[in-house]
Design a protein around this motif. Structure first.
Motif, PDB file in Angstrom:
ATOM      1  N   LEU A   7       0.823  -1.202   0.000  1.00  0.00           N
ATOM      2  CA  LEU A   7       0.000   0.000   0.000  1.00  0.00           C
ATOM      3  C   LEU A   7       0.860   1.255   0.000  1.00  0.00           C
ATOM      4  N   THR A   8       0.376   2.277  -0.688  1.00  0.00           N
ATOM      5  CA  THR A   8       1.020   3.588  -0.613  1.00  0.00           C
ATOM      6  C   THR A   8       0.464   4.353   0.586  1.00  0.00           C
ATOM      7  N   ALA A   9       1.306   5.161   1.219  1.00  0.00           N
ATOM      8  CA  ALA A   9       0.859   6.019   2.319  1.00  0.00           C
ATOM      9  C   ALA A   9       0.247   7.273   1.711  1.00  0.00           C
ATOM     10  N   GLY A  10      -1.043   7.226   1.469  1.00  0.00           N
ATOM     11  CA  GLY A  10      -1.732   8.308   0.774  1.00  0.00           C
ATOM     12  C   GLY A  10      -1.793   8.059  -0.720  1.00  0.00           C
ATOM     13  N   LEU A  11      -2.414   8.979  -1.425  1.00  0.00           N
ATOM     14  CA  LEU A  11      -2.517   8.847  -2.879  1.00  0.00           C
ATOM     15  C   LEU A  11      -1.138   8.993  -3.524  1.00  0.00           C
ATOM     16  N   PRO A  12      -0.884   8.284  -4.624  1.00  0.00           N
ATOM     17  CA  PRO A  12       0.391   8.445  -5.341  1.00  0.00           C
ATOM     18  C   PRO A  12       0.677   9.910  -5.655  1.00  0.00           C
ATOM     19  N   LEU A  13       1.942  10.274  -5.608  1.00  0.00           N
ATOM     20  CA  LEU A  13       2.337  11.668  -5.838  1.00  0.00           C
ATOM     21  C   LEU A  13       1.893  12.161  -7.217  1.00  0.00           C
ATOM     22  N   ALA A  14       1.944  11.267  -8.202  1.00  0.00           N
ATOM     23  CA  ALA A  14       1.584  11.656  -9.566  1.00  0.00           C
ATOM     24  C   ALA A  14       0.128  12.089  -9.686  1.00  0.00           C
ATOM     25  N   ALA A  15      -0.694  11.723  -8.697  1.00  0.00           N
ATOM     26  CA  ALA A  15      -2.118  12.070  -8.742  1.00  0.00           C
ATOM     27  C   ALA A  15      -2.389  13.475  -8.226  1.00  0.00           C
ATOM     28  N   GLU A  16      -1.372  14.122  -7.619  1.00  0.00           N
ATOM     29  CA  GLU A  16      -1.519  15.473  -7.076  1.00  0.00           C
ATOM     30  C   GLU A  16      -2.738  15.579  -6.152  1.00  0.00           C
ATOM     31  N   SER A  17      -2.879  14.577  -5.281  1.00  0.00           N
ATOM     32  CA  SER A  17      -3.934  14.545  -4.247  1.00  0.00           C
ATOM     33  C   SER A  17      -5.347  14.470  -4.818  1.00  0.00           C
ATOM     34  N   LYS A  18      -5.501  13.957  -6.037  1.00  0.00           N
ATOM     35  CA  LYS A  18      -6.824  13.929  -6.657  1.00  0.00           C
ATOM     36  C   LYS A  18      -7.343  12.494  -6.813  1.00  0.00           C
ATOM     37  N   TYR A  19      -8.653  12.356  -6.507  1.00  0.00           N
ATOM     38  CA  TYR A  19      -9.386  11.143  -6.866  1.00  0.00           C
ATOM     39  C   TYR A  19     -10.109  11.452  -8.175  1.00  0.00           C
ATOM     40  N   PRO A  20     -10.406  10.476  -9.055  1.00  0.00           N
ATOM     41  CA  PRO A  20      -9.991   9.076  -8.939  1.00  0.00           C
ATOM     42  C   PRO A  20      -8.623   8.793  -9.561  1.00  0.00           C
ATOM     43  N   GLU A  35      -3.120   3.584   2.272  1.00  0.00           N
ATOM     44  CA  GLU A  35      -3.480   4.020   3.618  1.00  0.00           C
ATOM     45  C   GLU A  35      -3.976   5.462   3.494  1.00  0.00           C
ATOM     46  N   ALA A  36      -5.250   5.675   3.813  1.00  0.00           N
ATOM     47  CA  ALA A  36      -5.806   7.029   3.773  1.00  0.00           C
ATOM     48  C   ALA A  36      -5.179   7.833   4.908  1.00  0.00           C
ATOM     49  N   GLU A  37      -4.553   8.953   4.547  1.00  0.00           N
ATOM     50  CA  GLU A  37      -3.781   9.737   5.518  1.00  0.00           C
ATOM     51  C   GLU A  37      -4.635  10.886   6.061  1.00  0.00           C
ATOM     52  N   PHE A  38      -5.147  10.703   7.274  1.00  0.00           N
ATOM     53  CA  PHE A  38      -5.927  11.758   7.924  1.00  0.00           C
ATOM     54  C   PHE A  38      -5.059  12.495   8.951  1.00  0.00           C
ATOM     55  N   VAL A  39      -3.799  12.712   8.584  1.00  0.00           N
ATOM     56  CA  VAL A  39      -2.821  13.214   9.558  1.00  0.00           C
ATOM     57  C   VAL A  39      -3.089  14.658   9.976  1.00  0.00           C
ATOM     58  N   HIS A  40      -3.821  15.410   9.151  1.00  0.00           N
ATOM     59  CA  HIS A  40      -4.143  16.798   9.505  1.00  0.00           C
ATOM     60  C   HIS A  40      -5.628  16.965   9.819  1.00  0.00           C
ATOM     61  N   GLY A  41      -6.303  15.869  10.080  1.00  0.00           N
ATOM     62  CA  GLY A  41      -7.730  15.914  10.406  1.00  0.00           C
ATOM     63  C   GLY A  41      -8.490  14.879   9.601  1.00  0.00           C
ATOM     64  N   VAL A  42      -9.553  14.367  10.204  1.00  0.00           N
ATOM     65  CA  VAL A  42     -10.325  13.293   9.559  1.00  0.00           C
ATOM     66  C   VAL A  42     -11.376  13.930   8.661  1.00  0.00           C
ATOM     67  N   ARG A  43     -10.974  14.177   7.421  1.00  0.00           N
ATOM     68  CA  ARG A  43     -11.862  14.838   6.459  1.00  0.00           C
ATOM     69  C   ARG A  43     -11.807  14.120   5.116  1.00  0.00           C
ATOM     70  N   MET A  44     -12.967  13.804   4.583  1.00  0.00           N
ATOM     71  CA  MET A  44     -13.093  13.265   3.232  1.00  0.00           C
ATOM     72  C   MET A  44     -14.540  13.498   2.797  1.00  0.00           C
ATOM     73  N   THR A  45     -14.735  14.068   1.628  1.00  0.00           N
ATOM     74  CA  THR A  45     -16.094  14.347   1.170  1.00  0.00           C
ATOM     75  C   THR A  45     -16.875  13.041   0.999  1.00  0.00           C
ATOM     76  N   GLU A  46     -18.174  13.137   1.056  1.00  0.00           N
ATOM     77  CA  GLU A  46     -19.005  11.933   0.879  1.00  0.00           C
ATOM     78  C   GLU A  46     -18.796  11.336  -0.504  1.00  0.00           C
ATOM     79  N   THR A  47     -18.601  12.194  -1.493  1.00  0.00           N
ATOM     80  CA  THR A  47     -18.343  11.706  -2.858  1.00  0.00           C
ATOM     81  C   THR A  47     -17.064  10.878  -2.894  1.00  0.00           C
ATOM     82  N   ALA A  48     -16.011  11.395  -2.253  1.00  0.00           N
ATOM     83  CA  ALA A  48     -14.730  10.672  -2.222  1.00  0.00           C
ATOM     84  C   ALA A  48     -14.868   9.378  -1.428  1.00  0.00           C
ATOM     85  N   GLN A  49     -15.611   9.407  -0.331  1.00  0.00           N
ATOM     86  CA  GLN A  49     -15.816   8.195   0.472  1.00  0.00           C
ATOM     87  C   GLN A  49     -16.446   7.090  -0.363  1.00  0.00           C
TER      88      GLN A  49
END
Length: 275
Positions: A7-20, A35-49
């Motif tokens: 697993l990658t720790a967070g989204l791959p760098l090439a994605a520039e923090s974007k889903y999908p 691994e979803a990184e909530f290191v600065h707070g537990v936030r994720m939009t419902e769409t992303a979830q």
């Protein structure tokens, strides 16, 4: 668990923090999740979830979550200690929403207190956390992470002891942190083997079918961890570690936290497949 997932720790760098985009990069690189990184707070939009949960399920990937950095169950301020419990609960609830099988976090600092006293404080907090999640019918692994500095609570022995007290608690073993905390020790085939033997003896060999670990290159000094590095710039002996993973037939999640996230995750998986 049927295999070791890389697993990658967070989204791959090439994605520039974007889903999908990030999820598609994982698939293209034949990696096994993140691994979803909530290191600065537990936030994720419902769409992303919704997107993450369905993508992980459809592609037989694995998902874990990392809680916020602002956690200290042993804080001198009761308000901060309670907020730390809340942050762990928020991570578990989010993990449950998005289909994660495990969450991890750095549990506490010693704050000048004796380790035995801090253990009791962490134990009491974990009792509240596990009870609350049970009442909410949330069944997810809670994994305090082994820490990289001597000021932080979280030796392997401390977390193994805590794991024996609770049904849904097991260690997240950060091998780079253990290596750094001990100023260069725990980096040989024999040392890794002894760690696994210890875990099997204390927690039962079933832990190897249900493992959650972190790995990266790491810079360290007398006081422990300084920062993560890519493997090529570090002395972290990932090859012998993976040989020991193979020896103990480890299954579960191995999360790569190197700064070049997806590149070193791919490196680990390719070496694993070559063994």
């Amino acid at each position: 668990m049927n295999k070791l997932h890389f697993l990658t720790a967070g989204l791959p760098l090439a994605a520039e923090s974007k889903y999908p985009a990030g999820l598609n990069i994982l698939k293209e690189m034949n990696l096994d999740g993140l691994e979803a990184e909530f290191v600065h707070g537990v936030r994720m939009t419902e769409t992303a979830q919704t997107l993450v949960k369905s993508f992980i399920n459809e592609n037989n990937m694995l998902l874990t979550c990392h809680g916020p950095f602002y956690i200290n169950l042993n804080s001198n301020e009761e308000e901060k200690a309670e907020a730390s419990i809340t942050r762990i609960l928020e991570t578990a609830r989010m993990g449950n929403n998005i289909g994660a099988y495990s969450i991890t976090f750095h549990a506490a600092f010693y704050m000048g207190r004796q380790p035995e006293e801090v253990y009791k404080t962490v134990y009491n907090a974990m009792e509240k956390i596990t009870k609350t999640l049970e009442e909410e019918n949330i069944n997810i692994w809670i994994r305090p992470e082994t820490t990289g500095k001597g000021t932080q609570w979280g030796t392997l022995e401390e977390i193994v002891k805590l794991s024996k007290e609770f049904k849904n608690v097991l260690p997240c073993v950060d091998f780079s942190h253990i290596h750094a905390r001990n100023n260069g020790l725990f980096n040989t085939y024999d040392e890794f083997s002894k760690m696994f033997e210890y875990m099997g003896k204390e927690l039962g060999n079933d832990i190897f079918n249900n493992f959650h670990a972190h790995l990266a290159g790491i810079e360290y000094g007398a006081k422990g961890e300084k920062k993560h590095l890519i493997f090529d710039e570090s002395d972290m002996n990932y090859k012998d570690l993976l040989k020991v993973f193979k020896k103990f037939d480890v299954k579960g999640a191995l999360v790569c936290e190197s700064p070049n996230i997806e590149t070193d995750t791919k490196l680990l998986k390719e070496y694993w497949l070559s063994l």
